[in-house]
Each structure stands twice: as structure tokens, then as C-alpha cells.
Design a protein around this motif. Sequence first.
Motif, PDB file in Angstrom:
ATOM      1  N   ALA A 135     127.905  82.623   5.028  1.00 23.20           N
ATOM      2  CA  ALA A 135     127.190  81.384   5.378  1.00 23.20           C
ATOM      3  C   ALA A 135     125.857  81.317   4.638  1.00 23.20           C
ATOM      4  CB  ALA A 135     126.967  81.323   6.887  1.00 23.20           C
ATOM      5  N   LEU A 136     125.158  82.428   4.548  1.00 23.49           N
ATOM      6  CA  LEU A 136     123.891  82.441   3.824  1.00 23.49           C
ATOM      7  C   LEU A 136     124.108  82.124   2.354  1.00 23.49           C
ATOM      8  CD1 LEU A 136     120.839  82.999   3.855  1.00 23.49           C
ATOM      9  CD2 LEU A 136     121.364  85.432   3.529  1.00 23.49           C
ATOM     10  N   TRP A 137     125.141  82.700   1.771  1.00 23.11           N
ATOM     11  CA  TRP A 137     125.421  82.460   0.357  1.00 23.11           C
ATOM     12  C   TRP A 137     125.749  81.000   0.068  1.00 23.11           C
ATOM     13  CZ3 TRP A 137     129.270  87.098  -0.770  1.00 23.11           C
ATOM     14  CH2 TRP A 137     128.544  88.301  -0.764  1.00 23.11           C
ATOM     15  N   ASP A 190     130.164  85.409 -12.561  1.00 23.55           N
ATOM     16  CA  ASP A 190     130.052  84.051 -13.067  1.00 23.55           C
ATOM     17  C   ASP A 190     129.536  83.158 -11.942  1.00 23.55           C
ATOM     18  OD1 ASP A 190     131.056  84.773 -15.545  1.00 23.55           O
ATOM     19  OD2 ASP A 190     133.133  84.443 -14.913  1.00 23.55           O
ATOM     20  N   GLY A 191     128.732  82.177 -12.303  1.00 26.51           N
ATOM     21  CA  GLY A 191     128.249  81.253 -11.298  1.00 26.51           C
ATOM     22  C   GLY A 191     126.789  81.462 -10.987  1.00 26.51           C
ATOM     23  N   PRO A 192     126.187  80.517 -10.282  1.00 24.90           N
ATOM     24  CA  PRO A 192     124.754  80.569  -9.993  1.00 24.90           C
ATOM     25  C   PRO A 192     124.431  81.622  -8.938  1.00 24.90           C
ATOM     26  CG  PRO A 192     125.764  78.721  -8.855  1.00 24.90           C
ATOM     27  CD  PRO A 192     126.837  79.299  -9.725  1.00 24.90           C
ATOM     28  N   ASP A 193     123.169  82.014  -8.903  1.00 24.89           N
ATOM     29  CA  ASP A 193     122.700  82.895  -7.843  1.00 24.89           C
ATOM     30  C   ASP A 193     122.743  82.162  -6.512  1.00 24.89           C
ATOM     31  OD1 ASP A 193     122.281  85.001  -9.559  1.00 24.89           O
ATOM     32  OD2 ASP A 193     120.133  84.665  -9.771  1.00 24.89           O
ATOM     33  N   VAL A 194     122.647  82.924  -5.432  1.00 23.44           N
ATOM     34  CA  VAL A 194     122.795  82.378  -4.086  1.00 23.44           C
ATOM     35  C   VAL A 194     121.647  82.882  -3.213  1.00 23.44           C
ATOM     36  CG1 VAL A 194     125.310  82.279  -4.289  1.00 23.44           C
ATOM     37  CG2 VAL A 194     124.223  84.338  -3.335  1.00 23.44           C
ATOM     38  N   TRP A 195     121.506  82.277  -2.030  1.00 24.08           N
ATOM     39  CA  TRP A 195     120.566  82.812  -1.047  1.00 24.08           C
ATOM     40  C   TRP A 195     121.018  84.204  -0.623  1.00 24.08           C
ATOM     41  CZ3 TRP A 195     115.890  81.583   0.708  1.00 24.08           C
ATOM     42  CH2 TRP A 195     115.430  80.266   0.568  1.00 24.08           C
ATOM     43  N   VAL A 196     120.106  85.144  -0.577  1.00 19.04           N
ATOM     44  CA  VAL A 196     120.398  86.484  -0.073  1.00 19.04           C
ATOM     45  C   VAL A 196     119.330  86.867   0.948  1.00 19.04           C
ATOM     46  CG1 VAL A 196     121.606  87.225  -2.154  1.00 19.04           C
ATOM     47  CG2 VAL A 196     119.141  87.633  -1.957  1.00 19.04           C
ATOM     48  N   HIS A 197     119.718  87.702   1.894  1.00 23.45           N
ATOM     49  CA  HIS A 197     118.749  88.253   2.843  1.00 23.45           C
ATOM     50  C   HIS A 197     117.956  89.361   2.162  1.00 23.45           C
ATOM     51  CE1 HIS A 197     117.311  90.931   6.048  1.00 23.45           C
ATOM     52  NE2 HIS A 197     117.285  89.863   6.831  1.00 23.45           N
ATOM     53  N   GLY A 198     118.653  90.265   1.491  1.00 23.98           N
ATOM     54  CA  GLY A 198     118.011  91.280   0.676  1.00 23.98           C
ATOM     55  C   GLY A 198     117.658  92.565   1.400  1.00 23.98           C
ATOM     56  N   ASP A 199     117.826  92.625   2.733  1.00 18.02           N
ATOM     57  CA  ASP A 199     117.382  93.815   3.465  1.00 18.02           C
ATOM     58  C   ASP A 199     118.238  94.018   4.714  1.00 18.02           C
ATOM     59  OD1 ASP A 199     115.759  96.044   3.815  1.00 18.02           O
ATOM     60  OD2 ASP A 199     114.205  94.952   4.885  1.00 18.02           O
ATOM     61  N   LEU A 200     119.555  93.995   4.534  1.00 18.64           N
ATOM     62  CA  LEU A 200     120.460  94.113   5.676  1.00 18.64           C
ATOM     63  C   LEU A 200     120.641  95.582   6.052  1.00 18.64           C
ATOM     64  CD1 LEU A 200     123.106  91.362   4.845  1.00 18.64           C
ATOM     65  CD2 LEU A 200     121.212  91.255   6.495  1.00 18.64           C
ATOM     66  N   GLU A 201     119.592  96.136   6.645  1.00 18.91           N
ATOM     67  CA  GLU A 201     119.570  97.509   7.109  1.00 18.91           C
ATOM     68  C   GLU A 201     119.632  97.525   8.638  1.00 18.91           C
ATOM     69  OE1 GLU A 201     116.687 100.071   5.383  1.00 18.91           O
ATOM     70  OE2 GLU A 201     116.776  99.142   3.411  1.00 18.91           O
ATOM     71  N   ALA A 215     124.345  89.717  17.227  1.00 18.08           N
ATOM     72  CA  ALA A 215     123.587  88.773  18.044  1.00 18.08           C
ATOM     73  C   ALA A 215     122.549  88.012  17.245  1.00 18.08           C
ATOM     74  CB  ALA A 215     122.895  89.521  19.193  1.00 18.08           C
ATOM     75  N   ALA A 216     121.996  88.612  16.191  1.00 18.27           N
ATOM     76  CA  ALA A 216     120.953  87.963  15.398  1.00 18.27           C
ATOM     77  C   ALA A 216     120.710  88.782  14.138  1.00 18.27           C
ATOM     78  CB  ALA A 216     119.658  87.838  16.195  1.00 18.27           C
ATOM     79  N   VAL A 217     120.083  88.137  13.165  1.00 21.82           N
ATOM     80  CA  VAL A 217     119.594  88.822  11.960  1.00 21.82           C
ATOM     81  C   VAL A 217     118.120  88.472  11.843  1.00 21.82           C
ATOM     82  CG1 VAL A 217     119.789  89.059   9.461  1.00 21.82           C
ATOM     83  CG2 VAL A 217     121.849  88.737  10.847  1.00 21.82           C
ATOM     84  N   ILE A 218     117.280  89.487  11.623  1.00 26.13           N
ATOM     85  CA  ILE A 218     115.839  89.282  11.615  1.00 26.13           C
ATOM     86  C   ILE A 218     115.239  89.770  10.300  1.00 26.13           C
ATOM     87  CG2 ILE A 218     115.690  89.380  14.118  1.00 26.13           C
ATOM     88  CD1 ILE A 218     114.728  92.258  13.893  1.00 26.13           C
ATOM     89  N   ASP A 219     113.923  89.616  10.172  1.00 23.31           N
ATOM     90  CA  ASP A 219     113.118  90.090   9.047  1.00 23.31           C
ATOM     91  C   ASP A 219     113.639  89.573   7.704  1.00 23.31           C
ATOM     92  OD1 ASP A 219     111.332  91.288   7.373  1.00 23.31           O
ATOM     93  OD2 ASP A 219     111.406  93.233   8.369  1.00 23.31           O
ATOM     94  N   PHE A 220     113.241  88.354   7.389  1.00 30.55           N
ATOM     95  CA  PHE A 220     113.655  87.706   6.147  1.00 30.55           C
ATOM     96  C   PHE A 220     112.579  87.807   5.068  1.00 30.55           C
ATOM     97  CE2 PHE A 220     116.896  86.252   8.872  1.00 30.55           C
ATOM     98  CZ  PHE A 220     117.895  85.641   8.133  1.00 30.55           C
ATOM     99  N   GLY A 221     111.778  88.846   5.094  1.00 27.43           N
ATOM    100  CA  GLY A 221     110.708  88.980   4.118  1.00 27.43           C
ATOM    101  C   GLY A 221     111.184  89.101   2.686  1.00 27.43           C
ATOM    102  N   CYS A 222     112.401  89.619   2.486  1.00 24.01           N
ATOM    103  CA  CYS A 222     112.931  89.789   1.127  1.00 24.01           C
ATOM    104  C   CYS A 222     113.792  88.612   0.683  1.00 24.01           C
ATOM    105  CB  CYS A 222     113.769  91.069   1.048  1.00 24.01           C
ATOM    106  SG  CYS A 222     112.837  92.595   1.222  1.00 24.01           S
ATOM    107  N   THR A 223     113.945  87.593   1.516  1.00 21.89           N
ATOM    108  CA  THR A 223     114.923  86.555   1.234  1.00 21.89           C
ATOM    109  C   THR A 223     114.544  85.707   0.023  1.00 21.89           C
ATOM    110  OG1 THR A 223     116.328  84.911   2.318  1.00 21.89           O
ATOM    111  CG2 THR A 223     113.955  84.688   2.644  1.00 21.89           C
ATOM    112  N   GLY A 224     115.549  85.089  -0.547  1.00 17.11           N
ATOM    113  CA  GLY A 224     115.378  84.231  -1.717  1.00 17.11           C
ATOM    114  C   GLY A 224     116.707  84.118  -2.429  1.00 17.11           C
TER     115      GLY A 224
END
Length: 296
Positions: A135-137, A190-201, A215-224
Motif C-alpha cells: 500500500a505504501l509503494w 525497471d520503473g519509478p521509485d516509490v514511497w518507502v518507510h525505510g526503517d521497518l525494524e 496494529a500500527a507502523v510508527i517512526d517515519f523519519g526515514c520515509t520518502g
Amino acid sequence: MTTPRKLHDDEPDIDHALVAGLLADQFPRWAGLPLRYVASDGTSNMLFRLGDRLVVRMPRTPGSAADVPGERDWLRRLGPALPVPVPEPVGAGVPGRGYPWQWSIHRWIDGVLPTVGTGGQPAPFAQDVADFVRALWRVDTTGAPAAERGSPLAPRDAPTRAALDRLAGVVDRAAALDLWESALGAPRRDGPDVWVHGDLEPGNLLVDPDSGRLAAVIDFGCTGVGDPAVDLIVAWYVLDDCLRDTFRAAVGCDEATWTRGRGWALSIAALELSYYRGRNAFMADTAARVMGRLLG
């Protein structure tokens, strides 16, 4: 009362009195709510529970502070498109009382950290994580910033090798370099870059304690926006070994993307293990477990 402790050399003094004073100055409507430090293994922000429904997030480092404005702006756009809750900013704090950076108040999200490596995660948890990633991608990237992580792996070559040098005798350096070089050689998708969370730890996913579901995903400091491979680190950082194939099938990536994902997991884990040994046992133990899983 648990006393906050510093994890970084450039970390300012952050304590209950500072946060209470900032709230009194900037958010008097909430200043009377109970305030308590949340002991956690997070390394980017210090957390203080504010009443029952809010949490204050105080960046620990200049890099974490730099993420705050973008994180506030983009969470409002990303949240409605995602299948599980993400942080909802409700207050934008500014420097004061000697604290040098912007800070935030978010709504509190209930949940517990995932247990990792016990074999106890339910199979639907892997599907939940894959659904979140996919969904994020799919979110529209118009105007989005570049992700902190998500560029090609090549710029990480020197620091990754240096980290592995520092871990001589701790990890199998030859095996790690073989994996790393395979990841460096894997072609970009191939194809464009996508939204990523970047820190799924593990510290950034919350689980429903009753069902074991995401239940949730938090800390989107690395997102882009970046290479989706970086979000595959969750396969080694969070998911039990028995769920990795389920996640891979559900997320639907090709072999080259999976190989780059392994490279991202190796690079991040090597840098974390070399940095956090002796500083943060949770982070160091997590990184060591990831290295063990990758190198087998």
C-alpha cells in the motif's frame, strides 16, 4: 521514575522538567495532563506519555530533528492510504528552554513490539506487513522528498566495509562481503521509485497483543521516495524465519529486488552492530540476530 539516558555523543539534555516546561510554554491546554517518560529502546526520539491519548516525541540528534517537519507534513498524506494506523501529529513544538530543535506531539497508538525469533508469530502477520508495504509503494509520489534510505547501494559501500572491518571476529566477514557484493551487483528495478518507510525494524511496528496481527507502523523519519528494496529489511529484522517466504510471495518482488533487500539489511545491521555495541543492547542484539539470519 525512570531516568532518561543518552545514547549519542551530541544528544542534548532531555528530562521531565524540560518537557513539562515546554508544554507549559507552548501547549498550556495540555500542560495539566499527567506526563511520564516512556522507557524504550528507540534511538531517534525520546518519548513522554502525555495523558492517556498523546505522546511527546523529542528528537535526540540533529539528524532526527531534521526529519520532524517533513514527517509531520507527509504523515497526513500517507495515513489515509495505509491499511493500519500511523502516527498522527497534533502539535508542532519549537525550540525553547535550551532545547534547540522542533519537536512533536502525536496521538498515542496502542500496541506492543513484535516478538522476533520465537516462531510464535501468526501467519497472517506476514500478510499484514506485506499489505502495508505494498500500500505504501502505491501512494502517489508527486512532490515527495527523496528517502533517507532508498538510493542505490553503491554509496554505502565504503561505510559498510568499514563496519565489517570493525566487526572482525564478531561476524563472518568473508561471507558478509560475498552477500554484499551480490547485492551491489543486482540490477535496479525497471520503473519509478516509490514511497518507502525505510526503517521497518522491530521498534517501529506495533502488534495487537491479543491477535498477534499488525496494529500500527510508527517512526517515519526515514520515509520518502526510493528503491522499494529497502523496505524488504523487515523480512530479516522482524519476521520469524518461517514467515519469510510467505511475506516474499505476498509482497511480490523479483529476485534482484530481494537481493538488494538483503544488501540493505546487511548494511544497516553491520552499521548498527558496530555503533550500538556497548550503547544499546536491544539495537545491538537485533542487529546481531539479523547478521546471523543473513549469513546463516
